[in-house]
Design an enzyme around this catalytic site. Structure first.
Site, PDB file in Angstrom:
ATOM      1  N   ASP A   1       0.863  -0.711  -0.035  1.00 37.92           N
ATOM      2  CA  ASP A   1      -0.303  -0.254   0.125  1.00 37.92           C
ATOM      3  C   ASP A   1       0.775   0.878  -0.521  1.00 37.92           C
ATOM      4  OD1 ASP A   1       0.852  -0.217   2.826  1.00 37.92           O
ATOM      5  OD2 ASP A   1      -0.292   0.389   3.561  1.00 37.92           O
TER       6      ASP A   1
ATOM      7  N   TYR B   1       0.466   2.455  15.707  1.00 38.78           N
ATOM      8  CA  TYR B   1       1.395   3.274  16.509  1.00 38.78           C
ATOM      9  C   TYR B   1       1.791   3.660  16.436  1.00 38.78           C
ATOM     10  CZ  TYR B   1       2.800   0.137  11.532  1.00 38.78           C
ATOM     11  OH  TYR B   1       3.002  -0.253  10.450  1.00 38.78           O
TER      12      TYR B   1
ATOM     13  N   LYS C   1      -1.384  -5.725  13.615  1.00 36.26           N
ATOM     14  CA  LYS C   1       0.387  -5.142  13.989  1.00 36.26           C
ATOM     15  C   LYS C   1       1.014  -3.433  14.232  1.00 36.26           C
ATOM     16  CE  LYS C   1       3.012  -3.173   9.864  1.00 36.26           C
ATOM     17  NZ  LYS C   1       2.948  -3.341   7.659  1.00 36.26           N
TER      18      LYS C   1
END
Length: 268
Positions: A26, A146, A177
């Protein structure tokens, strides 16, 4: 768990090992058509032949990358985006829907959330809404989480990474993730506090194949469920061989030296 969700998860996770190798593709929206993302069919052929479990891309790319032949590979449609040209590159915006993923034959959808960003409240809302929508369709949701913002001292800090994983779990994601914290002991504190599969991000380009394999190996020993690694794979000198070596580590329990040997074996 919804049967449809279970079936789809088995397309992106090895049903025997419960682990996965996902190759995100991506990056073009974020940084443009970088090396490895020009001929999408060629790249997907290489990683699929190596044994990747799934590829991840934005909704417009399947028309440029569906092969119709060769080894099958799972499909994850990414729903959020930003670009490095923006003054706010960490502010992710929804650009697709769960229904888009369904129409494209996706096995899962994914969203990106940056905790600590000034627009965190909007991204949290988006993840929550996508999670509810995905659950209603039996569509697995991968959350990329994140810590990136003015109050974040290190996005690799174990307590911070554990917080990221916990947010994904509590908002209803099926897989999360996160960055790898750098060593098995600290990363085990992330996986122990999260009841959904935790896969590691590849991060910036690593210095060697050994480093890539060691990172994958150590994260698994710490309770990780695999990896979601992009440019370290698709920009590798031989992506197929690298994925074969990673497959050996992730699914066959090879150590790093055994996996490295595959990189130089003619029949690998």
């Amino acid at each position: 768990m919804n049967l449809g969700k279970s079936v789809r998860l088995e397309r992106i996770f090895n049903r025997n090992t419960g682990k996965t190798i996902i190759v995100p593709l991506d990056h073009g929206t974020t940084v443009g058509p970088i090396a490895g993302l020009v001929d999408m069919r060629d790249t997907i052929n290489k990683v699929a032949e190596g044994g990747a479990n799934a590829v991840l891309m934005h909704k417009g790319l399947p028309r440029c990358s569906h092969r119709g032949k060769g080894r099958d590979v799972g499909l994850i449609i990414h729903l959020s985006a930003s670009t490095t040209l923006s003054p706010f590159p960490n502010a992710k915006t929804l650009v697709a829907t769960v229904e888009d993923g369904l129409r494209l034959g996706a096995d899962a959808v994914s969203v990106h959330l940056n905790l600590g960003d000034e627009t965190e409240r909007d991204m949290l809302r988006d993840v929550g809404e996508v999670s509810s929508r995905a659950e209603s369709w039996g569509m697995p949701l991968l959350a990329m989480v994140y810590a990136r913002g003015p109050k974040v001292k290190s996005e690799w800090d174990p307590a911070t990474v554990a917080h990221c994983a916990r947010v994904a779990e509590e908002l209803g994601a099926d897989v999360v993730k996160v960055p790898y914290t750098g060593d098995p002991e600290s990363f085990s504190r992330v996986t122990e506090a999260c009841c959904i599969p935790v896969v590691i991000a590849g991060g910036p380009k690593m210095g060697s194949v050994r480093e890539i394999l060691q990172t994958a190996h150590d994260s698994l020993k710490a309770g990780g469920s695999g990896l979601s690694m992009g440019r370290n794979i698709f920009q590798a000198e031989d992506p197929t061989r690298l994925v074969q070596a990673l497959h050996a580590v992730v699914h066959l329990d090879y150590d790093v030296d055994q996996a490295l040997a595959l990189m130089h074996t003619p029949s690998a």
